[in-house]
Structures are given as structure tokens and as C-alpha cells.
Scaffold this motif. Structure first.
Motif, mmCIF file in Angstrom:
data_model
loop_
_atom_site.group_PDB
_atom_site.id
_atom_site.type_symbol
_atom_site.label_atom_id
_atom_site.label_comp_id
_atom_site.label_asym_id
_atom_site.label_seq_id
_atom_site.Cartn_x
_atom_site.Cartn_y
_atom_site.Cartn_z
ATOM 1 N N LEU A 40 -69.296 2.031 -63.507
ATOM 2 C CA LEU A 40 -68.921 1.231 -64.671
ATOM 3 C C LEU A 40 -67.577 1.681 -65.232
ATOM 4 N N VAL A 41 -67.328 2.991 -65.206
ATOM 5 C CA VAL A 41 -66.058 3.509 -65.722
ATOM 6 C C VAL A 41 -64.898 3.059 -64.850
ATOM 7 N N ILE A 42 -65.093 3.132 -63.526
ATOM 8 C CA ILE A 42 -64.003 2.790 -62.617
ATOM 9 C C ILE A 42 -63.662 1.307 -62.683
ATOM 10 N N PHE A 43 -64.555 0.516 -63.249
ATOM 11 C CA PHE A 43 -64.300 -0.922 -63.370
ATOM 12 C C PHE A 43 -63.077 -1.206 -64.250
ATOM 13 N N PHE A 44 -62.748 -0.274 -65.159
ATOM 14 C CA PHE A 44 -61.632 -0.476 -66.075
ATOM 15 C C PHE A 44 -60.289 -0.058 -65.473
ATOM 16 N N VAL A 45 -60.317 0.452 -64.252
ATOM 17 C CA VAL A 45 -59.066 0.781 -63.568
ATOM 18 C C VAL A 45 -58.430 -0.498 -63.048
ATOM 19 N N LYS A 46 -57.132 -0.633 -63.244
ATOM 20 C CA LYS A 46 -56.390 -1.791 -62.746
ATOM 21 C C LYS A 46 -55.629 -1.384 -61.495
ATOM 22 N N VAL A 92 -61.332 -5.724 -50.256
ATOM 23 C CA VAL A 92 -60.237 -4.757 -50.197
ATOM 24 C C VAL A 92 -58.903 -5.445 -50.455
ATOM 25 N N LYS A 93 -58.741 -6.671 -49.956
ATOM 26 C CA LYS A 93 -57.511 -7.413 -50.198
ATOM 27 C C LYS A 93 -57.377 -7.805 -51.667
ATOM 28 N N ALA A 94 -58.499 -8.119 -52.311
ATOM 29 C CA ALA A 94 -58.463 -8.624 -53.682
ATOM 30 C C ALA A 94 -58.309 -7.519 -54.716
ATOM 31 N N ILE A 95 -59.057 -6.419 -54.579
ATOM 32 C CA ILE A 95 -59.052 -5.379 -55.616
ATOM 33 C C ILE A 95 -58.722 -3.992 -55.075
ATOM 34 N N GLY A 96 -58.452 -3.880 -53.775
ATOM 35 C CA GLY A 96 -58.070 -2.598 -53.216
ATOM 36 C C GLY A 96 -59.243 -1.767 -52.732
ATOM 37 N N LEU A 97 -58.924 -0.758 -51.944
ATOM 38 C CA LEU A 97 -59.948 0.123 -51.382
ATOM 39 C C LEU A 97 -60.595 0.974 -52.463
ATOM 40 N N SER A 98 -59.795 1.470 -53.409
ATOM 41 C CA SER A 98 -60.314 2.372 -54.441
ATOM 42 C C SER A 98 -61.402 1.705 -55.280
ATOM 43 N N LEU A 99 -61.053 0.591 -55.900
ATOM 44 C CA LEU A 99 -62.002 -0.084 -56.789
ATOM 45 C C LEU A 99 -63.151 -0.708 -56.008
ATOM 46 N N GLY A 100 -62.844 -1.305 -54.856
ATOM 47 C CA GLY A 100 -63.872 -1.983 -54.078
ATOM 48 C C GLY A 100 -64.967 -1.054 -53.601
ATOM 49 N N ILE A 101 -64.581 0.069 -53.007
ATOM 50 C CA ILE A 101 -65.574 0.962 -52.415
ATOM 51 C C ILE A 101 -66.390 1.677 -53.490
ATOM 52 N N LEU A 102 -65.782 1.927 -54.659
ATOM 53 C CA LEU A 102 -66.545 2.545 -55.739
ATOM 54 C C LEU A 102 -67.556 1.574 -56.335
ATOM 55 N N PHE A 154 -52.623 5.588 -50.457
ATOM 56 C CA PHE A 154 -52.115 4.215 -50.450
ATOM 57 C C PHE A 154 -51.573 3.773 -51.813
ATOM 58 N N LYS A 155 -51.586 4.692 -52.798
ATOM 59 C CA LYS A 155 -50.949 4.463 -54.098
ATOM 60 C C LYS A 155 -51.450 3.183 -54.778
ATOM 61 N N GLU A 156 -52.766 2.949 -54.748
ATOM 62 C CA GLU A 156 -53.333 1.766 -55.391
ATOM 63 C C GLU A 156 -53.539 1.964 -56.888
ATOM 64 N N ILE A 157 -53.597 3.210 -57.338
ATOM 65 C CA ILE A 157 -53.829 3.502 -58.747
ATOM 66 C C ILE A 157 -52.586 4.175 -59.316
ATOM 67 N N LYS A 158 -51.949 3.511 -60.273
ATOM 68 C CA LYS A 158 -50.719 4.019 -60.863
ATOM 69 C C LYS A 158 -50.817 3.956 -62.380
ATOM 70 N N GLY A 159 -50.027 4.787 -63.036
ATOM 71 C CA GLY A 159 -50.012 4.788 -64.488
ATOM 72 C C GLY A 159 -50.927 5.851 -65.070
ATOM 73 N N LEU A 160 -50.553 6.376 -66.238
ATOM 74 C CA LEU A 160 -51.316 7.458 -66.872
ATOM 75 C C LEU A 160 -52.717 7.015 -67.246
ATOM 76 N N LYS A 161 -52.856 5.809 -67.808
ATOM 77 C CA LYS A 161 -54.167 5.323 -68.231
ATOM 78 C C LYS A 161 -55.103 5.154 -67.039
#
Length: 369
Positions: A161-167, A107-117, A338-345
């Protein structure tokens, strides 16, 4: 007895029996789906209480959470009138606790969103495959519509696999103003910052940190996917006369306490080893105690709901729904709150992954009907 005698014909009896069977089947489906939804919400939200708390390397938080899990399951075991305890079910708890050690660094490294998915997707694949194909000595489970089941599981995996491309946009540490009593590891050497407080993620660059976080998330998901195999093994051999598990309960909730006992035992051993490695100076954060207990409470209630859903729908149905579903809930917490995902892409990719996981979960659920 025929219709002229005022009785019930064989044909009408068969129609009524079929109607009763379909009604009962739909009721079980509704109960199982409700339990699935509750498990998804509880699992996907159990890290929220501690998200804004500094937990350091996570070892103390892990132990507090696992203690809470054991206490809550003890109460549940008493309510179930203390069913027979099978030590093999503890192995699943040990597997789960082993994977849970890495959750805080993830969670510290990649966030709750990406980690839990990510760990939800890998957990889904391992758990679904072991149930569907009968791996590790468990009985293979059949469904009414195999094609829907395969498509649903495949879509749930695709979402990971799709969510892996989220920064994700995450901070390695919390701002000092939010928790004034904690040590700020980012201050200069002239301030009070003991060497023992340095976290191993501090010295890793952002790109390597994300790669390590993703790799750990996949590994943790595999362990999570294996943690329920011992319970399935016991149930699969309950009808074998030559097995030591002959006559074992088929009610999944009867095994929660044994699994939780394995979780508590393993986490206690890991924490003791950690304290020894730290020269009896563990990194303890008192503000994480109550949130840790709340996380454990939510996880245990989620497990009871999941096991209840397995009782109505079977694990081959519930695994893809719960693992993909709680990943989506966790991602929603991380992105919207927690605003971990930002930006249109990033938001577009996240929405696509959300739609994929919802469709996959629905297909998996309806494959049982």
C-alpha cells in the motif's frame, strides 16, 4: 536402568531428545530460509534479462518464457525419477499463465518497481490467507507464534500500500537506437510503421495508464496467489482414505512438472488464439527469445527453491517472505539499475516500504520458531 548402573536416566534421555529435536528444527529453519532467499532473488530478477528488450504486447515473450519453464521442469522431473503426475496440479499452472499474460503491459505501464511490488503484495495476501485459514479445501496451517505471523503478513501488505504512492518514471517504449532492428511505433505516418504494430497502451493517457497498470497488477497478484492452491489441496487430501489423492506425495518438488505442464499448455493455447486474432501476423521479436528463455529458467529454479522452502517451513511461512521479498528485489532492480524511481519524495517512500517489507518478512519467518 539408573545412574548407579552406568546407564542413562530418563531425565538425561529426555534432555538429549529435546536438544536433538531443537537442533533438527533449527536446521530445517536454516535450510528453508536459504531456499527462501534463493527464491526471492530468482523471482525478483527474472524480468531483468528482458527489461531492455522490446517485447511488444508480450504474447510472444510469454510463450517463450513458458516453453523454457516446461523444458527446465522436465529436466527436474527426470532428476526426481518421474514422480506421479496429478492433472489437478496443472490447474495451478493454467491460473499462473493466465495472470502472466498481463505482466508485460504492467511493466510497460507502471514499471518493474511498482508492478512487481503490487502483484507481490496481493499475491502474498491471497496465498497466505488460503494457507493460514484453510480456504479452497486445503488444511489450515498453524504456527508457533500466531501474533507474529499476523503482524508480519500485515506489514508485508502495508508495504504494498505504501509503494502505491511512488510515482515511477518509465518509458512506454525503448529508444530506437538501443534496438535498431525493431520497428519504431512513434515515427510519423510517412515512415514504415504498420497498423498492426500499435500497442493498446499507446492510445491511453499517462494517468489512466498508471491506474490500469495498478489494477492489472493487483489482479495478476491474486491469480499468482491462487496458483499453488491445487498442490496444497492434493497434499491436504493425501491422508484421506476416501480421496483419489490418498497416498499422494508430501514433497512439494514432485508437483513442479505438473504445474509447469499446465503453464505450457495454457500459454500455447493463448498464443494460438492470439495468432488467430492477429490474422496469423503475430508480433514476434527475435531478440527477446534468449532473454525469454533465461527468464523462464530463473522462474523455474525459483519455484523449485520455493517448494523446497515450503517443505521445510510450510507455505504459511514462505508465502509472505517470498512474495514480499521478490517484490523488494524487483523494486531495487527498477530503482537502482533502471532508474524508475527518482526524486527525494519517491525515494523516501520507497525506502519506507523497503523497511516495512523487511520487518514483515522477518516477523513471519520467526513466527515458525
Amino acid at each position: 536402568m539408573n545412574a548407579n548402573d552406568g546407564g542413562i536416566t530418563t531425565e538425561s534421555y529426555s534432555v538429549e531428545t529435546l536438544h536433538f529435536y531443537n537442533s533438527s528444527n533449527m536446521s530445517h529453519f536454516a535450510y528453508g530460509l536459504t531456499a527462501n532467499i534463493a527464491a526471492v532473488v530468482l523471482y525478483g530478477s527474472n524480468f531483468v534479462p528482458v527489461k531492455k528488450m522490446e517485447t511488444g504486447d508480450g504474447m510472444f515473450y510469454q510463450w517463450v518464457t513458458c516453453t523454457s519453464i516446461w523444458v527446465v521442469s522436465l529436466v527436474g522431473n527426470l532428476l526426481l525419477q518421474c514422480p506421479k503426475f496429478y492433472p489437478l496440479a496443472m490447474v495451478g499452472g493454467v491460473i499462473w499463465a493466465t495472470g502472466n499474460i498481463a505482466v508485460v503491459p504492467i511493466v510497460k505501464a507502471i514499471g518493474l518497481s511498482l508492478g512487481i511490488l503490487l502483484w507481490g503484495s496481493s499475491s502474498m495476501l491471497m496465498g497466505w490467507a488460503s494457507s493460514r485459514f484453510g480456504w479452497f479445501g486445503v488444511d489450515a496451517q498453524e504456527v508457533s507464534r500466531p501474533l507474529l505471523n499476523y503482524c508480519g503478513a500485515g506489514l508485508c501488505l502495508l508495504s504494498g500500500l505504501v509503494i502505491f504512492f511512488v510515482k515511477p518514471d518509465v518509458e512506454l517504449h525503448l529508444e530506437l537506437e538501443s534496438i535498431p532492428l525493431l520497428i519504431d511505433r512513434r515515427t510519423n505516418s510517412g515512415s514504415y510503421a504498420p497498423h498492426s504494430s500499435v500497442f493498446w497502451l499507446d492510445v491511453i493517457g499517462p494517468k489512466n495508464r498508471q491506474f490500469i497498470g495498478c489494477l492489472l497488477a493487483v489482479a495478476v497478484g491474486v491469480l499468482y496467489g491462487l496458483c499453488f492452491v491445487p498442490v496444497l489441496y492434493i497434499k491436504s487430501h493425501s491422508s484421506c482414505h476416501d480421496s483419489v489423492y490418498y497416498g499422494a506425495s508430501l514433497y512439494d518438488l514432485d508437483y513442479v512438472f505438473a504445474q509447469s505442464s499446465g503453464i505450457f499448455a495454457a500459454s500455447t493455447v493463448y498464443f494460438a488464439v492470439y495468432c488467430a486474432a492477429m490474422n496469423n501476423k503475430p508480433r514476434v521479436y527475435s531478440r527477446a527469445i534468449l532473454p525469454g528463455f533465461l527468464s523462464g529458467l530463473m522462474w523455474t529454479l525459483g519455484t523449485y527453491c520455493w517448494f523446497l522452502a515450503c517443505n521445510y517451513l510450510s507455505s504459511v511461512i514462505t508465502y509472505p517472505i517470498v512474495t514480499a521479498g521478490y517484490g523488494l528485489v524487483g523494486a531495487l532492480w527498477g530503482s537502482l539499475v533502471f532508474k524508475e524511481i527518482k526524486g527525494l519524495k519517491n525515494c523516501s517512500i520507497f525506502c519506507l516500504a523497503s523497511c516495512v517489507v523487511l520487518i514483515g518478512s522477518l516477523l513471519t519467518a520467526f513466527s515458525k520458531l
